[in-house]
Design an enzyme around this catalytic site. Structure first.
Site, mmCIF file in Angstrom:
data_model
loop_
_atom_site.group_PDB
_atom_site.id
_atom_site.type_symbol
_atom_site.label_atom_id
_atom_site.label_comp_id
_atom_site.label_asym_id
_atom_site.label_seq_id
_atom_site.Cartn_x
_atom_site.Cartn_y
_atom_site.Cartn_z
ATOM 1 N N HIS A 280 0.829 -1.219 0.000
ATOM 2 C CA HIS A 280 0.000 0.000 0.000
ATOM 3 C C HIS A 280 0.857 1.260 0.000
ATOM 4 C CE1 HIS A 280 0.288 0.901 4.415
ATOM 5 N NE2 HIS A 280 0.283 -0.407 4.566
ATOM 6 N N ASP A 292 6.192 0.761 6.584
ATOM 7 C CA ASP A 292 4.744 0.559 6.455
ATOM 8 C C ASP A 292 4.152 1.655 5.568
ATOM 9 O OD1 ASP A 292 2.220 -0.469 6.857
ATOM 10 O OD2 ASP A 292 1.917 0.548 8.764
ATOM 11 N N GLU A 326 -5.002 1.599 2.560
ATOM 12 C CA GLU A 326 -5.034 0.419 3.425
ATOM 13 C C GLU A 326 -5.169 0.802 4.893
ATOM 14 O OE1 GLU A 326 -3.401 -2.658 6.122
ATOM 15 O OE2 GLU A 326 -2.614 -0.645 5.766
ATOM 16 N N GLU A 327 -4.534 1.915 5.276
ATOM 17 C CA GLU A 327 -4.442 2.225 6.702
ATOM 18 C C GLU A 327 -5.775 2.579 7.348
ATOM 19 O OE1 GLU A 327 -2.102 1.463 8.394
ATOM 20 O OE2 GLU A 327 -0.174 1.780 7.423
ATOM 21 N N ASP A 354 3.416 -6.383 3.331
ATOM 22 C CA ASP A 354 3.001 -5.327 4.261
ATOM 23 C C ASP A 354 3.418 -5.685 5.684
ATOM 24 O OD1 ASP A 354 1.897 -3.036 5.310
ATOM 25 O OD2 ASP A 354 -0.162 -3.780 5.281
ATOM 26 N N HIS A 427 3.637 2.419 12.753
ATOM 27 C CA HIS A 427 2.687 3.500 13.034
ATOM 28 C C HIS A 427 3.245 4.564 13.975
ATOM 29 C CE1 HIS A 427 -1.106 0.877 12.001
ATOM 30 N NE2 HIS A 427 -0.238 0.971 11.001
#
Length: 462
Positions: A280, A292, A326-327, A354, A427
């Site tokens: 992503h 990520d 995606e997130e 991912d 994140h």
């Protein structure tokens, strides 16, 4: 350094295989050579992280990433490069959040970050008594009488007994994903959550939350150091109320136009049968989205670039897909599956990267036990010299998952990188280019290209 034993292992593997497998072994060696000597994934990741940066869905940076990614694939001369339009959520964090533990007259600032899709607090913030819980089940046990008007603090840590860190993340994730909505149902005024990581540090980990049909309330993640401090303060108060102050400035804007970016090599024998490899393109807004999922998209483009550089002509059409959103919504994956069904496309396999760009370990494959056994019998020896031969049951990803519902017969596969460090930076503001190792990234791209090659040559029906 001792090179001879490694080369001997490769040679031994080749001479012990069938003629067909020996040809595969030679090709895979060429794939690794191209990735390790001439690889472009690392320099492409550097541009994505440093020249564009964070890429939260709906943002100007996300659009810049789309435009640059399309030009990148066109520059490699892929047979077809195009965009798939998709409307995505547009959530904005706003000014930096504030949080304080209030113990009597003592106000202790703590590191925290609003959860994605959270609503904002009033301009003055929220101050309320905080109640510590360790599961969503406790909400039901306590009921509205003890929760209404309070800030719920979910403080369940990772279960450290899991060897695969992703499993610990999965079992702890409900408090972030569903906790704020569940607490809202019982009258909580806000939720704070322990960051989903084993690391003990002051980096708060954001991530999406979903309220369902419940009234949205402000929600934020505390760093693990802050969570421990708050828990200790509550314990030492011995039943006396401890308050917490939370202020954030989040807001939801109208959905925005965005795009998946797709690059394709056309198959020479079965052009209407597809093997998809992707990650992503969007990221959270706290950092550069390096692991990520900048690593995943750059590895996916690298698969096609490697084939072009080698002069390999695939039998089936191979796509690199940079999914958007995606997130905090999975809109890109849903749109890709919708269009695949509408265009009556046949998909043999879809591979998602991912899990970060760390050392490759292998692949999780969602298939029958009998097929997985055959895959291991035939292909494990080919991956063993490269130490990425863990071919296990169960794999896929958020972006390719919707294909299972719309395209019959597709096999979903998840690229598995070493997971031990991933959730230290996942994140967080620490997800930056400097935390990606060039060689690990290249090895991952080579392992993905090798699997795509084997699927293209032999299929997945043994």
């Amino acid at each position: 350094m001792k090179l001879k034993p490694i080369l001997s292992a490769v040679l031994f593997c080749a001479v012990s295989l069938s003629a067909s497998a020996q040809n595969d072994s030679v090709t895979i060696r060429k794939i690794y050579d191209e990735a390790l000597v001439n690889g472009k994934a690392y320099e492409n990741l550097h541009y994505l992280c440093k020249n564009i940066g964070q890429r939260i869905s709906g943002s100007a940076n996300a659009q810049k990433a789309v435009e640059w990614s399309k030009k990148l694939m066109e520059g490699y001369g892929f047979d077809k490069v195009y965009l798939q339009e998709v409307m995505v959520p547009h959530w904005v964090r706003g000014e930096k959040e504030q949080g304080f533990i209030i113990d009597g007259k003592t106000r202790t600032p703590v590191a925290l970050a609003a959860l994605g899709m959270s609503v904002g607090t009033p301009k003055a913030g929220i101050t309320a008594e905080v109640i510590e819980l360790h599961s969503l089940k406790e909400l039901e046990t306590l009921g509205a009488d003890k929760i209404k008007g309070k800030i719920v603090f979910f403080n369940r840590p990772f279960d450290e007994r899991f060897i695969e860190a992703g499993r610990a993340y999965g079992t702890a994730g409900d408090q972030r994903n569903l906790g704020p909505g569940a607490a809202s149902k019982y009258g909580a005024v806000a939720v704070i959550v322990r960051s989903l990581t084993s690391a003990l540090d002051n980096y708060p980990h954001t991530g999406a939350t979903s309220y369902g049909t419940n009234t949205p309330i402000p929600a934020a993640a505390l760093s693990t150091i802050a969570a421990n401090k708050l828990s200790e303060t509550i314990k030492n108060a011995k039943g006396k109320p401890v308050q917490f102050f939370l202020k954030d400035n989040c807001q939801m804007l109208p959905d925005a136009q965005s795009f998946n970016v797709v690059g394709e090599l056309k198959g020479t024998e079965e052009p209407n049968q597809f093997i998809t490899v992707g990650g992503h393109l969007d990221s959270w807004d706290l950092a550069e989205g390096a692991h990520d999922d900048g690593t995943g998209v750059m590895q996916s483009a690298e698969v096609l670039r490697i084939f072009k550089a080698m002069g390999y002509k695939p039998k089936h059409s191979i796509r690199a897909v940079f999914f958007m959103n995606e997130e905090n919504g999975d809109r890109g994956g849903l749109k890709y599956a919708e269009l695949a069904a509408a265009n009556k496309e046949e998909h043999i396999a879809a591979i998602e990267s991912d899990g970060g760009g760390f050392t490759p370990r292998g692949f999780g494959i969602t298939t029958s036990a009998a097929t997985l056994q055959k895959i291991n019998e035939n292909w494990k020896p080919l991956f063993t010299p490269y130490q990425s031969d863990h071919l296990t049951q169960g794999g896929g990803g958020s972006d390719i998952g919707p294909l299972k519902q719309t395209v019959p017969g597709v096999t979903l596969i998840g690229f598995q990188a070493d997971s031990q460090r991933y959730f230290d930076i996942h994140h967080t503001p620490n997800d930056v280019f400097e935390n990606v190792n060039k060689r690990e990234l290249e090895l991952g791209a080579a392992s993905m290209a090798s699997l795509v090659y084997l699927i293209d040559q032999h299929g997945l029906k043994f």
